[in-house]
Scaffold this motif. Structure first.
Motif, PDB file in Angstrom:
ATOM      1  N   ALA A  34       0.817  -1.216   0.000  1.00 55.37           N
ATOM      2  CA  ALA A  34       0.000   0.000   0.000  1.00 55.37           C
ATOM      3  C   ALA A  34       0.851   1.267   0.000  1.00 55.37           C
ATOM      4  CB  ALA A  34      -0.924   0.015   1.216  1.00 55.37           C
ATOM      5  N   VAL A  35       2.115   1.154   0.398  1.00 55.54           N
ATOM      6  CA  VAL A  35       2.955   2.357   0.527  1.00 55.54           C
ATOM      7  C   VAL A  35       4.284   2.187  -0.197  1.00 55.54           C
ATOM      8  CG1 VAL A  35       1.914   3.194   2.669  1.00 55.54           C
ATOM      9  CG2 VAL A  35       3.725   1.492   2.793  1.00 55.54           C
ATOM     10  N   ASN A  36       4.326   1.278  -1.162  1.00 56.27           N
ATOM     11  CA  ASN A  36       5.586   1.011  -1.870  1.00 56.27           C
ATOM     12  C   ASN A  36       6.081   2.204  -2.666  1.00 56.27           C
ATOM     13  OD1 ASN A  36       5.448  -1.535  -0.817  1.00 56.27           O
ATOM     14  ND2 ASN A  36       4.809  -2.530  -2.716  1.00 56.27           N
ATOM     15  N   HIS A  37       5.200   3.171  -2.917  1.00 57.01           N
ATOM     16  CA  HIS A  37       5.574   4.347  -3.704  1.00 57.01           C
ATOM     17  C   HIS A  37       6.331   5.378  -2.876  1.00 57.01           C
ATOM     18  CE1 HIS A  37       1.741   5.119  -1.719  1.00 57.01           C
ATOM     19  NE2 HIS A  37       1.992   6.407  -1.794  1.00 57.01           N
ATOM     20  N   TRP A  38       6.418   5.193  -1.574  1.00 53.68           N
ATOM     21  CA  TRP A  38       7.106   6.163  -0.734  1.00 53.68           C
ATOM     22  C   TRP A  38       8.593   6.255  -1.101  1.00 53.68           C
ATOM     23  CZ3 TRP A  38       5.708   5.487   5.156  1.00 53.68           C
ATOM     24  CH2 TRP A  38       4.346   5.788   5.351  1.00 53.68           C
ATOM     25  N   ALA A  39       9.098   7.474  -1.193  1.00 54.36           N
ATOM     26  CA  ALA A  39      10.535   7.673  -1.419  1.00 54.36           C
ATOM     27  C   ALA A  39      11.353   7.200  -0.225  1.00 54.36           C
ATOM     28  CB  ALA A  39      10.810   9.146  -1.700  1.00 54.36           C
ATOM     29  N   ALA A  40      10.736   7.174   0.950  1.00 54.58           N
ATOM     30  CA  ALA A  40      11.452   6.790   2.173  1.00 54.58           C
ATOM     31  C   ALA A  40      12.067   5.401   2.079  1.00 54.58           C
ATOM     32  CB  ALA A  40      10.501   6.858   3.371  1.00 54.58           C
ATOM     33  N   PHE A  41      11.445   4.492   1.327  1.00 52.42           N
ATOM     34  CA  PHE A  41      11.949   3.122   1.263  1.00 52.42           C
ATOM     35  C   PHE A  41      13.326   3.047   0.603  1.00 52.42           C
ATOM     36  CE2 PHE A  41       7.355   2.321   1.716  1.00 52.42           C
ATOM     37  CZ  PHE A  41       7.403   1.553   2.868  1.00 52.42           C
ATOM     38  N   GLU A  42      13.615   3.972  -0.277  1.00 58.24           N
ATOM     39  CA  GLU A  42      14.944   4.021  -0.899  1.00 58.24           C
ATOM     40  C   GLU A  42      15.869   4.996  -0.182  1.00 58.24           C
ATOM     41  OE1 GLU A  42      14.808   4.761  -5.051  1.00 58.24           O
ATOM     42  OE2 GLU A  42      13.580   3.005  -5.519  1.00 58.24           O
ATOM     43  N   LYS A  43      15.327   6.118   0.223  1.00 54.06           N
ATOM     44  CA  LYS A  43      16.167   7.191   0.772  1.00 54.06           C
ATOM     45  C   LYS A  43      16.601   6.967   2.219  1.00 54.06           C
ATOM     46  CE  LYS A  43      14.576  11.169  -1.976  1.00 54.06           C
ATOM     47  NZ  LYS A  43      13.968  12.522  -1.873  1.00 54.06           N
ATOM     48  N   TRP A  44      15.751   6.398   3.037  1.00 59.05           N
ATOM     49  CA  TRP A  44      16.005   6.390   4.468  1.00 59.05           C
ATOM     50  C   TRP A  44      17.056   5.357   4.877  1.00 59.05           C
ATOM     51  CZ3 TRP A  44      10.968   7.470   7.735  1.00 59.05           C
ATOM     52  CH2 TRP A  44      10.504   8.748   7.402  1.00 59.05           C
ATOM     53  N   GLN A  45      18.286   5.695   4.540  1.00 57.08           N
ATOM     54  CA  GLN A  45      19.457   4.996   5.032  1.00 57.08           C
ATOM     55  C   GLN A  45      20.089   5.868   6.130  1.00 57.08           C
ATOM     56  OE1 GLN A  45      20.159   1.929   3.956  1.00 57.08           O
ATOM     57  NE2 GLN A  45      18.424   2.057   2.521  1.00 57.08           N
ATOM     58  N   ASP A 128       9.136  12.535   2.151  1.00 61.07           N
ATOM     59  CA  ASP A 128       9.520  11.194   1.704  1.00 61.07           C
ATOM     60  C   ASP A 128       8.415  10.165   1.923  1.00 61.07           C
ATOM     61  OD1 ASP A 128      11.963  12.234   1.011  1.00 61.07           O
ATOM     62  OD2 ASP A 128      12.984  11.561   2.830  1.00 61.07           O
ATOM     63  N   PHE A 129       7.298  10.587   2.517  1.00 55.67           N
ATOM     64  CA  PHE A 129       6.164   9.683   2.719  1.00 55.67           C
ATOM     65  C   PHE A 129       4.862  10.461   2.566  1.00 55.67           C
ATOM     66  CE2 PHE A 129       7.097  11.413   6.913  1.00 55.67           C
ATOM     67  CZ  PHE A 129       5.831  11.768   7.382  1.00 55.67           C
ATOM     68  N   LYS A 130       3.762   9.755   2.459  1.00 53.66           N
ATOM     69  CA  LYS A 130       2.445  10.356   2.331  1.00 53.66           C
ATOM     70  C   LYS A 130       1.501   9.752   3.371  1.00 53.66           C
ATOM     71  CE  LYS A 130       3.610  12.713  -1.353  1.00 53.66           C
ATOM     72  NZ  LYS A 130       3.785  14.193  -1.278  1.00 53.66           N
ATOM     73  N   VAL A 131       0.549  10.538   3.814  1.00 49.84           N
ATOM     74  CA  VAL A 131      -0.471  10.017   4.732  1.00 49.84           C
ATOM     75  C   VAL A 131      -1.354   9.037   3.961  1.00 49.84           C
ATOM     76  CG1 VAL A 131      -2.377  10.582   6.278  1.00 49.84           C
ATOM     77  CG2 VAL A 131      -0.457  12.183   6.023  1.00 49.84           C
ATOM     78  N   PRO A 132      -1.503   7.803   4.434  1.00 52.81           N
ATOM     79  CA  PRO A 132      -2.343   6.828   3.724  1.00 52.81           C
ATOM     80  C   PRO A 132      -3.776   7.321   3.548  1.00 52.81           C
ATOM     81  CG  PRO A 132      -1.025   5.748   5.415  1.00 52.81           C
ATOM     82  CD  PRO A 132      -0.868   7.223   5.636  1.00 52.81           C
ATOM     83  N   GLU A 133      -4.352   6.999   2.404  1.00 59.83           N
ATOM     84  CA  GLU A 133      -5.719   7.431   2.098  1.00 59.83           C
ATOM     85  C   GLU A 133      -6.720   6.401   2.607  1.00 59.83           C
ATOM     86  OE1 GLU A 133      -6.532  10.277   0.873  1.00 59.83           O
ATOM     87  OE2 GLU A 133      -4.531  11.012   0.333  1.00 59.83           O
ATOM     88  N   LEU A 134      -6.581   6.006   3.849  1.00 62.35           N
ATOM     89  CA  LEU A 134      -7.426   4.951   4.408  1.00 62.35           C
ATOM     90  C   LEU A 134      -8.341   5.436   5.524  1.00 62.35           C
ATOM     91  CD1 LEU A 134      -4.880   1.974   4.520  1.00 62.35           C
ATOM     92  CD2 LEU A 134      -6.786   2.288   2.943  1.00 62.35           C
TER      93      LEU A 134
END
Length: 318
Positions: A34-45, A128-134
């Motif tokens: 549901a959140v794979n599009h977040w930039a955080a998954f690549e950037k947050w090292q 780097d992330f978005k509030v889920p639309e849930l």
């Protein structure tokens, strides 16, 4: 304690289905993809975070062990302040595998957003992330950030803010044990009489579990899951949870929002009891519950304190 089942897993989900199938009946669920599009998954090292917010002053929890908070230490709620870069040096970049587990950058102190206000200090990584639309974003209360290392444990508790929680695993992995609020009488909660600031915590140590010390807990049942990077866990309001930190580096973003309806339970009623007492009276005589203010009030207002304690203990036993 008995494992009842693994927490249900779904592969992404619409807002309508999430609300009807899980939020309204208050059933935990793990949501994948549901959140794979977040930039955080690549950037947050760690190096990226040090570059972006390394100079930021942060509050963190300090334990004498790997348990946070450790109920067996003199000051379980101990905190300290460092820069974000100093925190990384004490934990992620520290080769001392015992020492590094004593420090926890917790979402209780580190917010991207809280009660209507953005935190400008975390602005460099907030996009780097978005509030889920849930859920209804008008009901959003807090967005918080958590960072930990392998081998730590978050003590069994429920979120005292009374909110639903979407816990997104950005990096690493965690084992989460969830207990329904109807298990409260078997979980030996800390009473207001014992420690008003720890009322949402259990006395039970899930890591070094001693059934003989807490005999009713033998009949407690729980659900569990292993959260992997990209997973999002829905923790319904006032469910107890204990968390084992499995990844070498673990990062989470939590989204708390106010429920439209709640299921009546001892945890809800205990939270409302303390909230009502605070708003109606306690806030007028003290600005916080730090000792010795709280202890002095209990001694000076014996009847009022005893009434509060008796109501709390009745709710736990019901």
């Amino acid at each position: 304690m008995k494992l009842e089942k693994q927490i249900q897993v779904v592969n992404n989900i619409s807002k309508q289905d999430f609300q009807s199938d899980f939020v309204i009946p208050q059933i935990p669920v793990v949501i994948k993809n549901a959140v794979n599009h977040w930039a955080a998954f690549e950037k947050w090292q760690p190096d990226y975070l040090e570059q972006q917010v390394g100079d930021l002053k942060v509050s963190l929890k300090k334990s004498e062990s790997f348990k946070h908070p450790d109920a067996n230490q003199k000051d379980p709620g101990a905190t300290m302040q460092l820069t974000f870069a100093q925190y990384l040096q004490k934990t992620v970049f520290n080769d001392d595998m015992v020492e590094r587990k004593k420090y926890y950058l917790s979402g209780d102190e580190n917010f991207f957003y809280t009660q209507g206000k953005q935190n400008p200090a975390y602005a460099p990584i907030a996009d780097d992330f978005k509030v889920p639309e849930l859920f209804d974003h008008n009901r959003l209360r807090d967005i918080s950030f958590w960072l930990s290392v392998q081998g730590m444990f978050s003590w069994l508790h429920f979120d005292g803010n009374g909110c639903h929680n979407l816990n997104v695993q950005v990096a690493g992995s965690k084992r989460v044990q969830l207990f329904h609020p109807d298990q409260v009488s078997k979980l030996y909660p800390i009473t207001l009489r014992e420690n008003i600031q720890g009322f949402n915590f259990s006395k039970i140590d899930l890591v070094d579990y001693q059934a003989s010390k807490f005999p009713l807990s033998k009949d407690a049942v729980y659900q569990e899951t292993i959260l992997e990077a990209g997973d999002m866990l829905f923790i319904p309001a006032v469910w107890y949870h204990g968390i084992h930190h499995l990844g070498d580096v673990n990062m989470n973003v939590n989204f708390w929002w106010q429920p439209e309806t709640v299921q009546l339970s001892s945890n809800v009623m205990r939270s409302e009891l303390l909230k009502t007492a605070h708003e109606a009276y306690l806030s007028k005589v003290m600005d916080n519950y730090d000792n010795p203010k709280w202890e002095n009030w209990c001694k000076d207002e014996v009847k009022a304190a005893e009434l509060l304690f008796a109501c709390d203990e009745h709710l736990i036993a019901r």
